[in-house]
Every structure is written in structure tokens, then in C-alpha cells.
Design an enzyme around this catalytic site. Structure first.
Site, PDB file in Angstrom:
ATOM      1  N   ARG A  61      -3.774   3.845  -2.879  1.00 27.72           N
ATOM      2  CA  ARG A  61      -2.422   3.994  -2.598  1.00 27.72           C
ATOM      3  C   ARG A  61      -1.245   5.077  -1.860  1.00 27.72           C
ATOM      4  O   ARG A  61      -0.469   4.632  -1.202  1.00 27.72           O
ATOM      5  CB  ARG A  61      -1.995   3.278  -3.635  1.00 27.72           C
ATOM      6  CG  ARG A  61      -0.420   2.899  -3.043  1.00 27.72           C
ATOM      7  CD  ARG A  61       0.098   2.004  -4.238  1.00 27.72           C
ATOM      8  NE  ARG A  61       0.969   1.299  -4.228  1.00 27.72           N
ATOM      9  CZ  ARG A  61       2.180   1.462  -5.135  1.00 27.72           C
ATOM     10  NH1 ARG A  61       2.217   2.128  -5.652  1.00 27.72           N
ATOM     11  NH2 ARG A  61       3.857   1.094  -4.590  1.00 27.72           N
ATOM     12  N   HIS A  65       0.399   5.220   1.283  1.00 24.88           N
ATOM     13  CA  HIS A  65       2.224   6.203   1.844  1.00 24.88           C
ATOM     14  C   HIS A  65       1.840   6.925   2.626  1.00 24.88           C
ATOM     15  O   HIS A  65       3.591   7.277   2.940  1.00 24.88           O
ATOM     16  CB  HIS A  65       2.809   5.429   0.559  1.00 24.88           C
ATOM     17  CG  HIS A  65       2.497   4.218  -0.423  1.00 24.88           C
ATOM     18  ND1 HIS A  65       3.530   4.410  -0.809  1.00 24.88           N
ATOM     19  CD2 HIS A  65       2.422   3.005  -0.298  1.00 24.88           C
ATOM     20  CE1 HIS A  65       3.437   2.946  -1.402  1.00 24.88           C
ATOM     21  NE2 HIS A  65       2.825   2.322  -0.840  1.00 24.88           N
ATOM     22  N   ASN A  93       7.990   4.952  -4.036  1.00 27.65           N
ATOM     23  CA  ASN A  93       7.055   5.800  -4.276  1.00 27.65           C
ATOM     24  C   ASN A  93       7.592   6.023  -5.589  1.00 27.65           C
ATOM     25  O   ASN A  93       6.464   6.419  -6.791  1.00 27.65           O
ATOM     26  CB  ASN A  93       7.337   7.248  -3.471  1.00 27.65           C
ATOM     27  CG  ASN A  93       6.129   6.450  -2.103  1.00 27.65           C
ATOM     28  OD1 ASN A  93       5.517   5.603  -1.894  1.00 27.65           O
ATOM     29  ND2 ASN A  93       7.124   7.029  -1.136  1.00 27.65           N
ATOM     30  N   HIS A 192      -5.233  -4.960  -2.325  1.00 28.36           N
ATOM     31  CA  HIS A 192      -5.010  -4.999  -2.947  1.00 28.36           C
ATOM     32  C   HIS A 192      -6.089  -5.565  -3.902  1.00 28.36           C
ATOM     33  O   HIS A 192      -5.243  -6.326  -5.090  1.00 28.36           O
ATOM     34  CB  HIS A 192      -4.450  -6.036  -2.696  1.00 28.36           C
ATOM     35  CG  HIS A 192      -2.584  -5.688  -2.233  1.00 28.36           C
ATOM     36  ND1 HIS A 192      -1.804  -5.786  -2.084  1.00 28.36           N
ATOM     37  CD2 HIS A 192      -2.009  -4.037  -2.421  1.00 28.36           C
ATOM     38  CE1 HIS A 192      -0.615  -5.135  -1.644  1.00 28.36           C
ATOM     39  NE2 HIS A 192      -1.264  -4.064  -1.452  1.00 28.36           N
TER      40      HIS A 192
END
Length: 318
Positions: A61, A65, A93, A192
Site C-alpha cells: 500500500r 500511495h 495516509n 485488497h
């Protein structure tokens, strides 16, 4: 012979410059300058994931990001300075993205072996790949030679990262802005299949939405009360520590945890992809690996652009 125009010369120069930058990228970029780089990263990631399986999802992740904001340049790692507000405290975040300490430890080890050679951006990219492999997922070739940014953007982090409440059209649009097809968006959403999520991000779905399995909703309500407990954690699917295709099988049964997850299988244009990935894990693995390669090449700094930070959380000289 006609004299080339200034514009045509500029275009030719830009093209050649782009070709030169392309030559900086190679999976063997550190073969001579820091031959132990990849093994150092892999060893550290495997150790971190063995200690806490969730960390694999966190490192993946972190890469996502990073890349979706300004490109894969490690801007997400920078702390705030007098000149800019960093990305760490942006809503998507803040108290959510993890793994900074793992990246910092890897960087420290590499600085002792090969000072100012391996970029933080490359460490993040390789750590994401190694995390997926450690959790049973596919591998892919990571092109190396990224350089680190000297700035970050709080506003871009708030604007560019897709949220858990997006509709299918919103997801398609958000990913299209980064150059991804709907198919690539579905494949990347399939990551996910690992990790956990805070109650505050799925509370509305389990209490107020209709396209959700009743038993599934009740089980999640035990973890996530209607009030309070916003930081409580639930696995993203039934096997949050294993990279598999259970995520897509859950979507077929209306067991998507986030609103945006279930949107992928809600009578829309991506239903067929969900069905395919739910029954053919090899298709999903192949497509997500390709999409990860593409994501890892978003808006890179190469050549003499940016810098090689000595500490990932601050620019050199600050």
C-alpha cells in the site's frame, strides 16, 4: 536543405533526452554499484512479514500511495518542512499508511554498504514486490533507476488517491487519470486480498447498504459498532494474510468490505472481470503483475533528476 526550426530542434532534443532517461532503468541497475541491494531488501521484507503478516500489505500500500501522488518518487516518505507540507498527514495516509520504519531500516543498511547509491523510491518499489511474493502472490520484474523527489504534496495526496466511498464510475475515472484501463483498475483493486482496514472506512456499508450479505454484515458489526471503535481492524477478505483470489470470490457473494470494493461487482461493466478472476486465480496473478509493473513506472525521476536521499524521510542537506 531547409534549416530545422527551433521548435523541431527542441522536440528532437526532448525525444533524445527521454530516450536517454529510459536507458537509466534496468532490473540490473545496481548489479555493479550495489550488488547486494536486492538481497538486502528481500531479507528485510521477509523478516518483517514473518514477524507481522499484515506488514506485507502495508508495504504494498505504501508503494501504491507513493506512485499515485507525483509518481513513484518516494515523496510519501518525506516529513513536513518549512517549504512544503508532506503527504504523511493527508487524510488517505494519516494514521493509516505504515511501513516507514521498515523502509528506513533498509535504507540505513544500504547506506552502510553503498552510500548514496540506492534510491528510497527503488526500495519502496522492490519491497512492495517482495511483500506480495512473501504472502504467496505473483512476482514481477522491477525496473530500477528511480531517483527521489525533493518535494512532496499534501494537496495532491488528498486529491489523487482513490477513496473507499467511490462509485464504479469514480474508480474508473480516478485510475484513468493515471493512465490505467478499467481492467487494470480491477486487477489493482484485487490487491485488497491482503491487509486490514479500519472500521470507520466500512461502517456505512455494513449498516446502511443493501447489496451486502446479511450474515457478513452482522459478523462485521461485531468488530465495528455503529458508534465508536473507528480504529478497530477487520481483514479485507477471509484470508488477509495470503495473496489469493478470495477477494473476488467474496465480491460475487456481496461480501465486499468497502463500498468501492463491491462496486466492482454491482451489475456494471466490471462484473465479468470479477467473475473471471474469482474462478481463474492465474488470470488475476498475471494481470495484477502487469498492472504493478505499469504502476511502478508512473512519472519517474531518472538520470540527474531529483536526488538519492541518504535518509528517506528528509531531502539531502536539510
Amino acid at each position: 536543405m531547409a534549416t530545422p526550426s527551433l521548435f523541431s530542434l527542441f522536440c528532437m532534443f526532448s525525444f533524445l533526452l527521454g530516450m536517454a532517461d529510459a536507458h537509466y532503468l534496468s532490473p540490473h541497475f545496481y548489479q555493479s554499484s550495489c550488488p547486494k541491494a536486492l538481497s538486502v531488501i528481500r531479507t528485510a521484507v521477509n523478516k518483517a512479514v514473518a514477524k507481522e503478516r499484515r506488514m506485507g500489505a502495508s508495504l504494498l500500500r505504501l508503494h501504491f500511495h507513493d506512485c499515485f501522488v507525483l509518481g513513484c518518487d518516494a515523496s510519501i516518505l518525506l516529513n513536513d518542512t518549512a517549504n512544503f507540507k508532506g503527504e504523511k498527514t493527508a487524510d488517505p495516509n494519516n494514521n493509516s499508511v505504515r511501513g516507514y520504519d521498515i523502509i528506513d531500516a533498509i535504507k540505513s543498511r544500504l547506506e552502510s554498504l553503498c552510500p548514496r547509491v540506492v534510491s528510497c523510491a527503488d526500495i519502496v518499489a522492490v519491497a512492495a514486490r517482495d511483500s506480495v511474493v512473501a504472502l504467496g502472490g505473483p512476482t514481477w520484474t522491477v525496473q530500477l533507476g528511480r531517483r527521489d523527489s525533493t518535494t512532496a504534496s499534501f494537496s495532491a495526496a488528498k486529491r489523487d488517491l482513490p477513496g473507499a466511498g467511490l462509485s464504479l464510475s469514480g474508480l474508473i475515472s480516478a485510475f484513468a487519470k493515471k493512465g490505467f484501463t478499467a481492467k487494470e483498475m480491477v486487477a489493482l483493486s484485487g490487491t485488497h486480498t491482503i491487509g486490514k482496514v479500519h472500521c470507520k472506512l466500512f461502517r456505512d456499508r455494513i449498516y446502511h447498504e443493501n447489496n451486502i450479505n446479511d450474515g457478513f454484515a452482522r459478523s462485521k458489526q461485531k468488530i465495528c459498532p455503529s458508534e465508536g471503535g473507528g480504529e478497530n481492524l477487520s481483514g479485507m477478505d477471509g484470508t488477509p494474510d495470503v495473496f489469493d483470489n478470495i477477494y473476488f470470490r467474496h465480491l460475487k457473494d456481496n461480501k465486499g468490505l468497502l463500498h468501492s470494493d463491491q462496486q466492482l461487482y454491482s451489475g456494471g461493466s466490471t462484473d465479468s472481470l470479477v467473475l473471471s478472476y474469482s474462478t481463474h486465480p492465474t488470470y488475476f496473478f498475471a494481470d495484477v503483475a502487469k498492472a504493478m509493473v505499469k504502476m511502478g513506472n508512473l512519472s519517474l525521476l531518472t538520470g540527474t533528476q531529483g536526488e538519492i536521499r541518504t535518509k528517506c524521510w528528509k531531502i539531502n542537506g536539510s
